[in-house]
Design an enzyme around this catalytic site. Structure first.
Site, short mmCIF file in Angstrom:
data_model
loop_
_atom_site.label_atom_id
_atom_site.label_comp_id
_atom_site.label_asym_id
_atom_site.label_seq_id
_atom_site.Cartn_x
_atom_site.Cartn_y
_atom_site.Cartn_z
N THR A 230 43.35 43.92 42.82
CA THR A 230 42.44 43.12 41.91
C THR A 230 41.08 42.90 42.48
O THR A 230 41.04 42.65 43.60
CB THR A 230 43.34 41.84 41.67
OG1 THR A 230 44.71 41.99 41.44
CG2 THR A 230 42.64 40.82 40.46
N THR A 281 43.45 36.94 43.69
CA THR A 281 44.14 38.10 43.84
C THR A 281 45.27 37.74 44.77
O THR A 281 45.57 36.78 45.46
CB THR A 281 43.08 38.91 44.64
OG1 THR A 281 42.83 38.68 46.13
CG2 THR A 281 41.74 39.17 44.02
N1 GLY Z 1 46.88 39.66 40.85
C1 GLY Z 1 47.41 40.82 40.23
C2 GLY Z 1 48.54 40.90 39.79
O1 GLY Z 1 49.53 40.53 40.33
O2 GLY Z 1 48.76 41.53 38.86
#
Ligand code: GLY
Length: 386
Positions: A230, A281
């Site tokens: 991310t 993230t």
């Molecule tokens: N933080 C990204 C996800 O868990 O999809």
């Protein structure tokens, strides 16, 4: 447990000092439509807080992209345009396998992307989830915000909306990501390994990666710790306007349709133009349960500094497991935050990434050059003793 108690004390202390100042935070805000008569909480008017404006920050994987956003901020452009321009560089990059084109796929080998945007100046939001075949989902989330009266569109509806708005469809699975997905399939199912009766038989990892030890080690790491990579990006301009975006290919090998925190307004991203913005993230499921982005912005509204607010959110995640490092050691989570004064911070659940020699970092561009700074860790060692 001992460490958790200490942290809990730390967190409670923060909350206590914030409460002590709560009286000062309650004020009238004349001139804001709909609030002339109302009493609302305001951010502290602490412009001498030591921040810098303009400033743009992101998760570490945005380091090479922040120049793009800073150029827009320096030219007096919009904060959301700046943040989206920066993450678009990463979405387009086939070498970042956690975002956009080349992202690691779901368990069926299909790349599914999630993204959200929030525009502080106009107090608007947009988001998309489980989108296939469309690479630039941050821009798509912005298009939802700008061109519909919805906030969130998911799945095939989001893909069709993108096509209607002129986005191009493409296969997002690169050879790099397809091979790592096949390695995961082979690792988890005997059926996906070449038969031993083949005259050319080799171990499946050797076969998939032509014996390249570095590629095999990389794939092994992705299989052992399915990434939730991310990029989150937050921008503040010279006027103190704030916007942000979060975009991702989500948890690798996920069940099709799984949605993480990135497109959830209040979890993977939250911006309040009166206060600042925050994003994350890492393992989205853990963030969703504490509404991390919103939690952090609300802390900052009460005068808590960005880094401390991020640590507070991580404390809530740790609390969900009573500080059990064995359970907490099965995932990673990062928070990033800026306030409208241009103060910023980043904090991580663990001091290092899963790639242990690498310290947890985030990227900052404050007008001079983009650089990495250390995240403030909540715990030192993954699953170990602090
Ligand atoms: N933080 C990204 C996800 O868990 O999809």
């Amino acid at each position: 447990m001992q460490l958790w108690t200490r942290r809990k004390f730390f967190v409670n202390s923060l909350a206590g000092s914030a409460l002590a100042g709560a009286g000062q935070l309650l004020g009238k805000t004349p001139g804001i439509a709909g609030s002339e008569e109302g009493t609302i909480f305001r951010a502290p008017a602490n412009t001498a807080a030591g921040g810098v404006r303009p400033v743009i920050i992101s998760s570490a994987n945005g380091l090479h992209a922040l120049d793009k956003g800073m150029d827009i901020l320096k030219a007096g452009g919009d904060t959301l345009d700046a943040a989206v321009a920066a993450v678009t560089v990463v979405e387009d990059d086939p070498n970042d396998d956690s975002v956009g084109y080349g992202g690691l796929p779901n368990e069926e080998g299909v790349v599914e992307l999630d993204a959200s945007v929030m525009h502080g100046p106009t107090r608007r939001a947009g988001s998309v989830a489980s989108v296939q075949k469309i690479k630039n989902v941050a821009r798509l989330a912005k298009t939802v915000m700008e061109r519909t009266n919805h906030v969130m569109i998911v799945g095939d509806g989001a893909r069709r909306f993108a096509v209607a708005e002129g986005f191009e469809e493409q296969n997002l699975l690169t050879e790099h990501s397809r091979k790592i997905w096949l390695a995961w399939k082979a690792k988890t199912s005997f059926n996906w390994r070449p038969g031993i009766d083949s005259p050319e038989w080799k171990d499946y990892m050797t076969e998939l990666f032509d014996g390249d030890a570095e590629k095999i080690a990389y794939a092994e790491e992705k299989i052992a710790h399915p990434p939730t990579g991310t990029i989150n990006c937050l921008a503040v301009n010279a006027k103190g306007e704030v916007s942000g975006t979060t975009t991702t290919s989500g948890l690798s090998w996920k069940i099709p349709g799984r949605v993480g925190d990135s497109p959830i307004i209040g979890a993977g991203l939250y911006v309040d133009g009166d206060v600042g913005g925050a994003g994350s993230t890492g393992k989205g499921e853990e963030n969703i349960k504490i509404a991390g982005g919103h939690t952090i912005v609300e802390m900052m509204r009460k005068g808590i500094k960005p880094t401390d607010a991020c640590l507070e959110a991580l404390g809530r995640v740790a609390r969900n497991y009573n500080g059990d490092k064995k359970k907490l050691g099965t995932f990673h989570l990062f928070f990033y935050a800026v306030n409208k004064d241009g103060e910023y911070g980043g904090a991580s659940l663990w001091k290092n990434t899963y790639d242990r020699p690498k310290p947890a970092q985030f990227a900052v561009h404050d007008g001079t050059e983009a650089r990495l700074e250390l995240c403030k860790p909540f715990f030192d060692e993954i699953g170990g003793d602090e």
